[in-house]
Design a protein around this motif. Structure first.
Motif, short mmCIF file in Angstrom:
data_model
loop_
_atom_site.label_atom_id
_atom_site.label_comp_id
_atom_site.label_asym_id
_atom_site.label_seq_id
_atom_site.Cartn_x
_atom_site.Cartn_y
_atom_site.Cartn_z
N GLU A 253 0.81 -1.21 0.00
CA GLU A 253 0.00 0.00 0.00
C GLU A 253 0.85 1.27 0.00
OE1 GLU A 253 -2.46 -0.39 3.39
OE2 GLU A 253 -3.63 -2.09 2.59
N MET A 254 2.16 1.12 0.20
CA MET A 254 3.05 2.28 0.21
C MET A 254 3.65 2.48 -1.17
SD MET A 254 4.99 1.69 3.86
CE MET A 254 4.09 1.47 5.37
N GLN A 255 4.18 3.64 -1.37
CA GLN A 255 4.84 3.95 -2.64
C GLN A 255 6.33 3.64 -2.55
OE1 GLN A 255 3.99 8.06 -3.50
NE2 GLN A 255 1.80 7.68 -3.93
N ILE A 260 11.03 -4.09 -1.85
CA ILE A 260 10.79 -4.76 -0.57
C ILE A 260 9.72 -5.83 -0.72
CG2 ILE A 260 10.01 -4.42 1.81
CD1 ILE A 260 11.16 -1.60 1.70
N CYS A 261 8.68 -5.52 -1.48
CA CYS A 261 7.62 -6.52 -1.68
C CYS A 261 8.14 -7.74 -2.43
CB CYS A 261 6.45 -5.87 -2.44
SG CYS A 261 5.56 -4.64 -1.46
#
Length: 334
Positions: A253-255, A260-261
């Motif tokens: 949900e972060m920009q 990292i995902c």
């Protein structure tokens, strides 16, 4: 000198004395004295005959019984002689002979039963004589020793036998038990003991094969360890993957968090792969449930033939198949 000889000597002396008395009575021209002496002679002869039948004959029968005992002829019996004391001895003797016969038959039956039991026993039995030479072996011990001919075993000492098991048996102290593992992966429990026979100690060995029992125990131990490892790993990876899933959903949900995902997704896949590997590793130690599917039977048989050909060729075995031209369709697990 035997009693029979003494009896005949006494008989001859009495008859000689009576003959002298009869001679004097005859020449004295006394008819009364002559007939009196003749009566004494007749009574003496009758007495000697009765004495012989009552004393000497029973003693002869008892002597014959002693000869039967000496020859170990326990099936013969003595007959009564008509004298109470002698008949009592005859009865005791016959009873003793019957008891000895029954005991001998019982011992023979018992020894025959023990021989059959030892020969049929799955445990190897090796008997030694007083010179520590092999006296006898049962078929199981013969097979365990691996010596082709029985004549190459009997009469020899254990170190002289061409057998690894015999060499290990020779090293076992008396009244001791040891577990022996040979190079052929066989495991034996060997016991060296002895028994007393006629005042002498006879050594013997009892050999029990423990290969299958040890393998089963080791397999159960491995199963327990592997299942415990699988249980702990699966519990740990479940928590880790749950945490990584939560982090991935949060960072997505972060920009500017695509890297990292991606790392989190790779970590999750690695955890699932490790859990799947451990689960498959645990399935090795237990028979899985069959997973059947519809397939042609001829193709399954042909694949099994290709798999077994190499093993069979090494043992000079040829596989011949005669399959139906129309292959049956069946549900089975390869």
């Amino acid at each position: 000198m035997r009693i029979r000889g003494l009896f005949w000597i006494l008989t001859v002396l009495l008859l000689f004395v009576l003959a002298i008395i009869t001679y004097h009575a005859f020449y004295e021209e006394s008819s009364f004295m002559f007939f009196f002496v003749e009566g004494i002679v007749i009574l003496t002869i009758i007495y000697l005959l009765v004495f012989y039948s009552r004393i000497i004959k029973p003693l002869d029968i008892i002597g014959n019984g002693m000869e039967l005992l000496k020859e170990q002829d326990f099936s013969s019996r003595l007959s009564h002689v008509g004298q109470k004391e002698a008949d009592r001895i005859v009865d005791i003797f016959n009873k003793m002979m019957e008891q000895l016969k029954n005991e001998r038959l019982h011992l023979r039956e018992q020894n025959h039963f023990l021989d059959l039991l030892i020969n049929a026993s799955p445990m190897g039995v090796i008997m030694l004589n007083l010179d520590k030479e092999v006296l006898s072996v049962n078929p199981t011990a013969h097979k365990m020793l691996g010596v082709p001919f029985l004549s190459d075993i009997v009469g020899k000492r254990l170190p002289e036998l061409d057998s690894p098991l015999a060499e290990e048996l020779a090293l076992i102290p008396l009244y001791d038990s040891q577990t022996v593992r040979l190079n052929d992966a066989n495991i034996y429990k060997c016991t060296h003991s002895s028994f007393v026979d006629r005042g002498f100690h006879h050594s013997f060995y009892l050999v029990e094969m423990l290969t299958q029992e040890v393998f089963k125990a080791e397999k159960k131990a491995y199963e327990k360890v592997i299942r415990m490892i699988a249980h702990e790993v699966n519990n740990t990876t479940a928590g880790i993957t749950s945490t990584l899933d939560t982090l991935e959903s949060t960072f997505s949900e972060m920009q500017d968090t695509e890297d990292i995902c991606e790392v989190l997704r790779v970590s999750i896949e690695r955890c699932y792969s490790m859990s799947h590997f451990i689960t498959n590793f645990a399935d090795v130690v237990r028979i899985p449930e069959p997973q059947t599917k519809t397939q042609p039977l001829n193709g399954v048989v042909f694949s099994c033939k290709r798999f077994m050909e190499t093993i069979c060729l090494n043992r000079n075995i040829r596989i011949v198949m005669e399959l139906d031209p129309v292959s049956p369709i069946v549900d089975l697990d390869n």
